[in-house]
Write an enzyme that holds these catalytic residues in place. Sequence first.
Site, short mmCIF file in Angstrom:
data_model
loop_
_atom_site.label_atom_id
_atom_site.label_comp_id
_atom_site.label_asym_id
_atom_site.label_seq_id
_atom_site.Cartn_x
_atom_site.Cartn_y
_atom_site.Cartn_z
N ASP A 117 -1.48 14.98 7.70
CA ASP A 117 -1.70 14.57 6.32
C ASP A 117 -3.13 14.09 6.14
O ASP A 117 -3.39 13.05 5.57
CB ASP A 117 -0.70 13.47 5.93
CG ASP A 117 -0.69 13.20 4.42
OD1 ASP A 117 -1.22 14.04 3.67
OD2 ASP A 117 -0.17 12.16 4.01
N LYS B 18 2.12 -2.41 8.88
CA LYS B 18 3.18 -1.42 8.74
C LYS B 18 4.44 -2.06 9.25
O LYS B 18 4.47 -2.58 10.36
CB LYS B 18 2.81 -0.22 9.60
CG LYS B 18 3.32 1.09 9.15
CD LYS B 18 2.81 2.16 10.11
CE LYS B 18 2.69 3.51 9.48
NZ LYS B 18 2.27 4.55 10.41
N GLY C 51 8.00 4.08 2.79
CA GLY C 51 8.67 5.29 3.25
C GLY C 51 10.13 5.00 3.45
O GLY C 51 10.64 3.95 3.07
N GLN C 52 10.80 5.94 4.08
CA GLN C 52 12.24 5.82 4.22
C GLN C 52 12.61 4.58 5.03
O GLN C 52 13.58 3.90 4.74
CB GLN C 52 12.76 7.07 4.89
CG GLN C 52 14.25 7.23 4.74
CD GLN C 52 14.72 8.48 5.43
OE1 GLN C 52 13.93 9.29 5.91
NE2 GLN C 52 16.01 8.65 5.51
N PHE C 53 11.83 4.30 6.08
CA PHE C 53 12.23 3.22 6.97
C PHE C 53 11.32 2.00 6.91
O PHE C 53 11.53 1.06 7.64
CB PHE C 53 12.27 3.72 8.42
CG PHE C 53 13.28 4.80 8.61
CD1 PHE C 53 14.63 4.54 8.40
CD2 PHE C 53 12.89 6.07 8.96
CE1 PHE C 53 15.56 5.54 8.56
CE2 PHE C 53 13.82 7.07 9.12
CZ PHE C 53 15.17 6.80 8.92
N GLY C 54 10.31 2.03 6.11
CA GLY C 54 9.43 0.88 6.13
C GLY C 54 8.43 0.86 5.00
O GLY C 54 8.47 1.68 4.10
N VAL D 233 4.13 -0.37 4.01
CA VAL D 233 2.82 -0.78 4.48
C VAL D 233 2.27 -1.78 3.49
O VAL D 233 2.22 -1.51 2.29
CB VAL D 233 1.85 0.42 4.59
CG1 VAL D 233 0.54 -0.04 5.19
CG2 VAL D 233 2.45 1.51 5.44
N LEU E 281 0.82 -1.21 0.00
CA LEU E 281 0.00 0.00 0.00
C LEU E 281 0.85 1.26 0.00
O LEU E 281 0.47 2.27 -0.55
CB LEU E 281 -0.90 0.03 1.24
CG LEU E 281 -1.96 -1.06 1.35
CD1 LEU E 281 -2.62 -1.01 2.69
CD2 LEU E 281 -2.98 -0.88 0.25
N GLY E 282 1.98 1.20 0.66
CA GLY E 282 2.77 2.42 0.77
C GLY E 282 4.19 2.10 1.17
O GLY E 282 4.52 0.96 1.48
#
Length: 815
Positions: A671, A579, A543-546, A548, A540-541
């Site tokens: 957000d 996550k 980011g820098q560290f992980g 989802v 789903l998503g």
Amino acid sequence: CALIKRELLHGCVAGVCRYPLGMSGGQIQDEDISASSQWSESTAARYGRLDFEEGDGAWCPEVTVEPDSQKEFLQIDLRSLHFVTLVGTQGRHAGGIGNEFSQMYKIKYSRDGSRWISWRNRQGQQVIEGNRNAYDIVLKDLEPPIIARFVRFMPVTDHPMNVCMRVELYGCEWLDGLVSYNAPAGEQMSLPAYFNDSVYDGAVIHSMTEGLGQLTDGVCGLDDFSHSHVYNVWPGYDYVGWTNESFPAGFVEIMFEFDRTRNFTTMKVHCNNMFSQHTKAFRQVVCYFRSEADWEPTPLVFNPGEDEQNPRARFVTIDLLHHMASAIKCRFYFADAWMLFSEITFQSDTAMYNTTLAPPKKDDPTHKVDDSNTRILIGCLVAIIFILVVIIVIILWRQVWQKIVEKASRRMLDDELTASLSIQSETLAYTHNQASTSSEQESNSTYERIFPLVPDYQEPSHIMCKLPEEPGSTAASKATTTTIVQEGAPHYAEADIVDLQGVTGSNTYAIPTLVMDLLSGKDIGVEEFPRKLLTFKEKLGEGQFGEVHLCEAKGMQEFMNTEFSFDIPEEQTVLVAVKMLRSDADKNARLDFLKEIKIMSRLKDPNIIRLLAVCIYSDPLCMITEYMENGDLNQFLSHHEPEGFNDLSYMAAHIASGMKYLSSLNFVHRDLATRNCLVGKNFTIKIADFGMSRNLYSGDYYRIQGRAVLPIRWMSWESILLGKFTTASDVWAFGVTLWEILNFCKEQPYSQLSDEQVIENTGEFFRDKKRQIYLPQPELCPDSLYWIMLSCWRRNTKERPSFQEIHRALLEMHP
Ligand SMILES: *[C@@H]1O[C@H](CO)[C@@H](O)[C@H](O)[C@H]1NC(C)=O
Ligand SMILES: *[C@@H]1O[C@H](CO)[C@@H](O)[C@H](O)[C@H]1NC(C)=O
Ligand SMILES: *[C@@H]1O[C@H](CO)[C@@H](O)[C@H](O)[C@H]1NC(C)=O
């Protein structure tokens, strides 16, 4: 990885083959760099290395380059055939003394050192735009790429000029070893579609001889041959093709010549199979091999069989059974009226080795043990490891860069806070400029741009968030700045905020330290969940560290708190969002992740996504939250139109209710948008946070010079200009979210404005000269609801309504 591996195996390598070939890195020896002439010993050819400052700083030819003479060149011998996809050029800077550069240049190349070919782009142009100053590196993709051992850079000018150059080539070794193919010229279909080999670099009269072209350009054609990857060309561009009308014998003969005798394992032919247009892959292929001077008497015959089921373009693999050859001649038999090829690649025993490092000896018994599959596998693994190393270097480098930019922007914010009473707009603008210059300089490295696998590969934008120019006199501006700080101040002092970096994004949850202290004393209120009961469904998503992931979880009921019940029968699987912290994340990221779990586990509201369970006994750390099968509100609304206004305001009331709860904990979301709201049964809405890097919504975020990505179209003016995130800025975002809902998420907010214009509009909000643009009233939206939106976008944060008030107002509209 799977993609890279597939590409390496199949030969459509243009996208991955972009390594610097050794001008700047020194792998190319001085004696392999030569030139037509040199101005002096200190500007000899060997100083023409990109990013090098030795000697007088570049290669410079002896005389001024005249517009019509093209005698000067810098030549590089790569020692073996290479696939070159990208070139870089730079002028002579020499620490500020030099100011010579080449505004334009041409490229010539040769495979054997005697026949030289002028490179042309796919539109037939030879001249490449070069440098505008003496220091910036300019990179140009070679479309089509070239296969060559020798490459020449030839400066071109429009008036007599002194030029100097530093250069680099990017690509990889040409493992196929193919030096040329000879084939009948491609033909034209009446559709129309043109199957000529338009980038062939040999001679074309009735047939094509002594050249390479579209069959080796690394670009595979699409299923529908009339479309192309390449912009602005004619239908049929990617393919070379023939019709059976011109070949009474029923076959097309193609001859392939190689750099030396090789032990061949396979040949792969990428064919179109659009049978509805009388086009099919070949019915049979017969190949002859020539090793020394003679053709082997018995050919190899291969029948792939016709395919009338699947119209997709495909690679047909022909096993060449370890024939030794330096030339191969194949007859491809028509299966239908047309036969179209876009790529032909060869795999040979030496092909997976860097032959200069490990020349296989004929009688060496150890080489007989390897079978070719292992070799291919090892070759692929080495390539993948190499690519990973490059990616890691890029990531590390980006982090350093990010820190620099963050420091610069933090300094900017600090200045603004501490000196708020006396500061003047000029000083602020100055700090901004500084921040933007430092990051522009940082962006000059080559590595960022040459590697397209990094998802956010893009030209850095030159616009930082500009602080608006000073409104009115200095005295007036003092007054305004003062009010900003007052009105921007949240309900608690700034110092009490702990910034907690959410793992999936650059968004930060700000919560008072007080709450943090309460939390840290207690255990987390959720149970450990056995990882093996999770089944991955989709990402789903990220980011820098992980990341989802959307997963199915089995037996979730057993692991959940009793106070929270799912209305589903036991044993059934449920959809959950997982996550996950990357296992290589550093200690701080792990601590933050655990803190985030603690905070999440305390959030209990019907309109906030619930933390269901965690996996923290082993790596990677995971938190498992609810997910709802209707997906996010943005997708939901753009696909189903609800009955009418009532449903919409009902959903909005749910969001307001969830936000009311968060604001009661002084939790700032940062957000809020329809993409972060999930839709359950009967239009219930739960607020989530997937981080800011879902591909689907990448257009909603603005990237500030590689630093954070920001949802600027949802952000209040004070968040954009001053970096202040408060409940009041969440209220602003709620107004935008409401606007999205009333538009059925059919349109992005301010869709007619570019990112830069959105930021400029933010400046108008700050200046408050009535020039700011508000989002327009959606068609379906009653005045009372639009009035709520407008109140969310008031300049003064104190005049914006609270979530309690918004919630109450929405309930009154929807009894
Ligand atoms: C190939 O065909 C196209 C379309 O007719 C034409 O514009 C182009 O010049 C041709 N190229 C070559 C090299 O023949
Ligand atoms: C070609 O390679 C195969 C597998 O590595 C080997 O068995 C065969 O002997 C080689 N052929 C020659 C002529 O060296
Ligand atoms: C070309 O192929 C089509 C379809 O298979 C066939 O009908 C036609 O007779 C062929 N023409 C020639 C000249 O072989």
